[in-house]
Design a protein around this motif. Structure first.
Motif, PDB file in Angstrom:
ATOM      1  N   ALA A 137      78.879  46.766  60.308  1.00 46.49           N
ATOM      2  CA  ALA A 137      80.188  46.239  59.934  1.00 46.49           C
ATOM      3  C   ALA A 137      80.040  45.088  58.937  1.00 46.49           C
ATOM      4  O   ALA A 137      80.863  44.928  58.028  1.00 46.49           O
ATOM      5  CB  ALA A 137      80.936  45.775  61.177  1.00 46.49           C
ATOM      6  N   MET A 195      83.254  49.590  60.661  1.00 44.90           N
ATOM      7  CA  MET A 195      83.961  48.391  61.106  1.00 44.90           C
ATOM      8  C   MET A 195      84.139  48.376  62.624  1.00 44.90           C
ATOM      9  O   MET A 195      84.245  47.304  63.221  1.00 44.90           O
ATOM     10  CB  MET A 195      85.317  48.305  60.419  1.00 44.90           C
ATOM     11  N   ARG A 246      85.256  46.637  49.699  1.00 43.97           N
ATOM     12  CA  ARG A 246      86.381  45.697  49.531  1.00 43.97           C
ATOM     13  C   ARG A 246      87.373  46.241  48.510  1.00 43.97           C
ATOM     14  O   ARG A 246      88.596  46.098  48.673  1.00 43.97           O
ATOM     15  CB  ARG A 246      85.871  44.319  49.098  1.00 43.97           C
ATOM     16  N   ARG A 291      89.397  48.816  50.299  1.00 41.77           N
ATOM     17  CA  ARG A 291      90.269  48.272  51.347  1.00 41.77           C
ATOM     18  C   ARG A 291      91.422  47.446  50.778  1.00 41.77           C
ATOM     19  O   ARG A 291      92.495  47.375  51.376  1.00 41.77           O
ATOM     20  CB  ARG A 291      89.460  47.389  52.300  1.00 41.77           C
ATOM     21  N   GLU A 316      81.805  44.708  55.255  1.00 38.62           N
ATOM     22  CA  GLU A 316      82.676  43.583  54.895  1.00 38.62           C
ATOM     23  C   GLU A 316      82.220  42.909  53.611  1.00 38.62           C
ATOM     24  O   GLU A 316      83.042  42.428  52.819  1.00 38.62           O
ATOM     25  CB  GLU A 316      82.692  42.573  56.037  1.00 38.62           C
ATOM     26  N   GLU A 317      80.921  42.880  53.386  1.00 37.49           N
ATOM     27  CA  GLU A 317      80.392  42.154  52.233  1.00 37.49           C
ATOM     28  C   GLU A 317      80.289  43.014  50.981  1.00 37.49           C
ATOM     29  O   GLU A 317      80.214  42.474  49.876  1.00 37.49           O
ATOM     30  CB  GLU A 317      79.006  41.600  52.576  1.00 37.49           C
TER      31      GLU A 317
END
Length: 767
Positions: A182, A147, A192, A195, A186-187
């Motif tokens: 990054a 990230m 996910r 997180r 995220e995808e």
């Protein structure tokens, strides 16, 4: 202060120290100084809210803060909320501040490396839960690097530390390793999930406090932030430790945590070793020559029968052998291998088929006057020699045939012996009639022994961190192998000789060959001492048992782990593999024997009945029976196959009924009036001052921990005034076929010969 308060206080104190250090550095910008002042106010407000007046006063004076009232909500407005969120808690703001101030792309790798080193050096009782907690820390450290746009650092981080978690989380590691930017992070659904949800970890209260103390004392603010934001640690009260990493790893609801089955799905070749072409042709030629020369007499008929048996052996070997490209490299064969193969064929013809209704005969060798110093024992395959390792740093060998053991006279040089005839060599041997010898070279207690298949060599290991190879022709030390950093607990020859493996307190097993003084492979992965090691019958794999309560199967050529077996609740002290290479058994301090399918990695059965640590295991040649020897002074036979036809056999039914009647008699215990074996032989030597008591090994605190269960057995088993053993009743598995009780002799080793004769060895314990 409860655990949560200690956690927050540790984070604040650590962050304050880091912030003060950066503020005093030369060349700091005015904006950085202003940001530091704001953070100091956050810390001040936290200390004030908790009532730490002395700490509040000291910080106010040292940082020269004004007395203006400022709340955490007010301070939240001056930080970039889009980056740290709307939660105005002290831990979140402090952790964000230290990450922003760190500016070191190697900070994650350095912090995680120190964490892993600390876990490796921590007490064994807390290692499982600490390793479980390190996995989500690893994942979030890797994702944070992505990230922040540090793709190369993230890839390096993954390469360095992913192997620590590939066994239990191999699928997740494979997914994470594909992320490079990054945007990918995220995808990705897995990142996910991590997180957006807290990762559950079950820890004891002491283990949790140790982790927090380490992070605080070493100022690992990045890892502290991960623990605070992304881990849901559930503390467990009580004194019972968490016995495995799987028990501690709760994970995220709806996400599969235990991916061990997938790891154990790797391809393995469990067939027999391919027969060398030279040995095959020479055996066939020798038998054909013998059959043709002797004609139809008894010797000729036997040679013809051996030819038929050899044809079946060749057919079975060709059908299930490991591919040649996968086989272990071996030195050129010699005549002794041909002789050994012919001897094996003769033993095969005379072998007694064993089963639940036909149990083996057991020969029990009891060593007296060992004075509680004998740590291990080994018997040669041809039943000609018995060797014992002692705490006084020597090895003693006895001739089981009562023949003199004669080495060479000191004046006979090796070169002269090599060039002399057989008569000259025999004339140069010592003129002694002793049927026993001492081998002296180690500088510490001897913990492990093994004799090669041809009875020409013996290998030993010791507390002095070395393994030694001994010639049983000259009774001298040939080679000393150095490499381990701590005491070596066990050693084992490969079935064909030449290679051997060692297991050590340094948490590794190592592969050696007789012609190299350095290790060829290092098998690293266990979390604690490696207590025992054995070769697979095809020599392609090595099995290790450890104090971390697990067993591992290693590929010898690649040096990598291909199977992990978990399920024991205590240290694993012995392992054995069936002759067909399909089944493995393990046992140890938990007093149970686990039977495993090597192909799938699953536990087939758990055998209970022993009342002490299990020291040794041996399969019958057909692989249908398993024998176990224990500190409870018994040898037990177990039915591995559990066929329905065998369970209905009249003999089996009679034994089952007798056992039920014994269990129904309250307080009735069998007396051990002698060694209930087919034959016994005592080896007396009053001159020796060393011994074997209830514990299999002594002289090292680490090994004592691995054998502590023997003491537990003596506590639960006492002798009454009449000299009769009284034991606590242990629930016995239905697979138990028979129990042979010795006379105050813990059973250190069991050997099953090619003819299915069982040979057990132990040292008499003086009560």
């Amino acid at each position: 202060m409860d655990a949560s308060d200690r956690h927050n206080a540790a984070q604040s104190t650590s962050a304050a120290g880091a912030g003060a250090g950066s503020g005093n550095g030369s060349g700091s910008s005015g904006g950085r100084q202003a940001s530091q002042k704001k953070v100091e106010k956050v810390v001040l407000q936290f200390l004030k809210s908790k009532g730490y007046k002395d700490a509040e006063k000291a910080l106010r004076e040292n940082a020269r803060l004004d007395d203006a009232e400022t709340t955490l909500g007010d301070l939240a407005n001056v930080f970039p909320g889009n980056e740290v969120g709307s939660d105005a808690s002290v831990p979140n703001w402090i952790m964000f501040y230290n990450e922003a101030e760190e500016g070191n792309p190697d900070a994650y790798s350095q912090s995680y490396r120190e964490l892993r080193r600390w876990i490796d050096s921590s007490l064994d009782v807390y290692k499982h839960e600490l390793y479980a907690a390190s996995y989500p820390i690893f994942v979030h450290s890797y994702v944070d690097l992505l990230m922040r746009g540090l793709g190369e650092k993230a890839e390096e981080f993954m390469a360095l530390y992913s192997r620590d978690h590939v066994v239990n989380h191999g699928k997740d590691i494979g997914v994470l390793a594909t992320l490079k930017t990054a945007g990918h992070a995220e995808e990705n659904s897995l990142t996910r999930l991590f997180r957006e949800n807290k990762y559950g970890v079950r820890m004891t209260r002491v283990g949790f406090e140790l982790l927090l103390s380490f992070l605080q004392d070493h100022n690992h603010t990045l890892l502290m932030r991960t623990v605070n934001q992304h881990l849901n640690i559930r503390t467990v009260d009580g004194t019972e430790p968490i016995s495995s990493e799987l028990e501690a790893d709760v994970g995220i609801t709806g996400h599969t945590q235990n991916q061990l089955d997938q790891f154990n799905g790797q391809d393995v070749f469990l067939g027999s070793a391919p027969m060398d072409a030279y040995v095959r042709d020479e055996v066939e030629r020798t038998l054909q020559s013998e059959a043709g020369r002797r004609g139809k007499d008894a010797a000729g008929a036997e040679a013809s029968a051996l030819l038929d048996a050899f044809a079946k052996v060749k057919q079975e070997n060709a059908a299930g052998a490991v591919p040649a490209r996968e086989a272990m490299p071996m030195p050129p064969p010699h005549g002794a291998e041909v002789e050994h193969q012919i001897a094996s064929l003769k033993a095969l013809r005379k072998r007694i088929a064993l089963g639940p209704a036909a149990l083996p005969s057991i020969c029990m060798y009891t060593l007296h006057n060992t004075n509680s110093a004998m740590n291990c024992a080994a018997v040669s395959e041809d039943l000609s020699l018995l060797a014992g390792g002692f705490s006084e740093s020597y090895i003693k060998i006895w001739s089981l045939k009562r023949e003199p053991l004669r080495g060479f006279q000191s004046g006979l040089a090796a070169a002269t012996a090599a060039a002399s005839t057989e008569e000259d060599i025999e004339a140069g041997r010592e003129k002694t009639a002793d049927d026993h010898r001492k081998l002296v070279a180690h500088s510490g207690p001897v913990f492990g022994l093994d004799i090669s298949y041809d009875s020409r060599y013996l290998v030993s290991c010791s507390e002095d961190k070395t393994a030694r190879l001994w010639s049983l022709d000259t009774y001298t030390n040939v080679v000393c192998y150095k490499g381990h950093n701590y005491p070596v607990w066990d050693v084992a020859f490969a079935p064909q000789g030449f290679y051997f493996a060692t297991a050590s307190h340094d948490r590794t097993a190592r592969l050696w060959s007789c012609d190299h003084i350095y290790a060829l492979r290092i098998f690293a992965g266990h979390l604690s001492d490696v207590n025992c090691v054995r070769f697979h019958p095809n020599s392609k794999y090595v099995v290790t048992g450890s104090s971390d309560k697990s067993v591992r199967l290693w590929d010898v050529q690649r040096g990598s782990c291909v199977r992990v077996f978990t399920g024991h609740t205590g240290s694993v002290d012995t392992v054995a593999i069936s002759p067909d290479g399909r089944i493995m058994a393990s046992a140890g301090e938990d007093q149970t024997v686990n039977v495993w399918d090597l192909g799938s990695g699953r536990c087939m059965d758990t055998l209970a009945g022993h009342a002490g640590s299990v020291y040794s295991l041996a399969f019958s040649q057909e692989g249908t029976l398993l024998l176990s020897g224990s500190a409870d002074e018994t040898v037990r036979a177990w039915d591995i196959k559990r066929s329905s036809s065998a369970s209905d056999h009249p003999i089996i039914a009679q034994r089952r009924e007798e056992r039920r009647q014994q269990e129904a008699q309250a307080g009735a215990q069998p007396a051990a009036s002698g060694a209930d074996a087919s034959s016994a032989m005592d080896v007396d030597n009053p001159d020796d001052g060393a011994s074997a008591s209830g514990a299999k090994a002594s002289g090292s605190s680490a090994k004592a921990n691995g054998q502590a269960a023997a003491g537990g057995a003596s506590d639960s088993k006492k002798r009454d005034a009449a000299g009769v053993w009284k034991s606590r009743r242990v629930a016995e598995s239905d697979s138990l076929l028979k129990t042979w009780r010795t006379k105050s002799t813990p059973v250190y080793s069991i050997l099953m010969t090619k003819r299915n004769l069982a040979v057990a060895t132990g040292a008499f314990t003086v009560e």
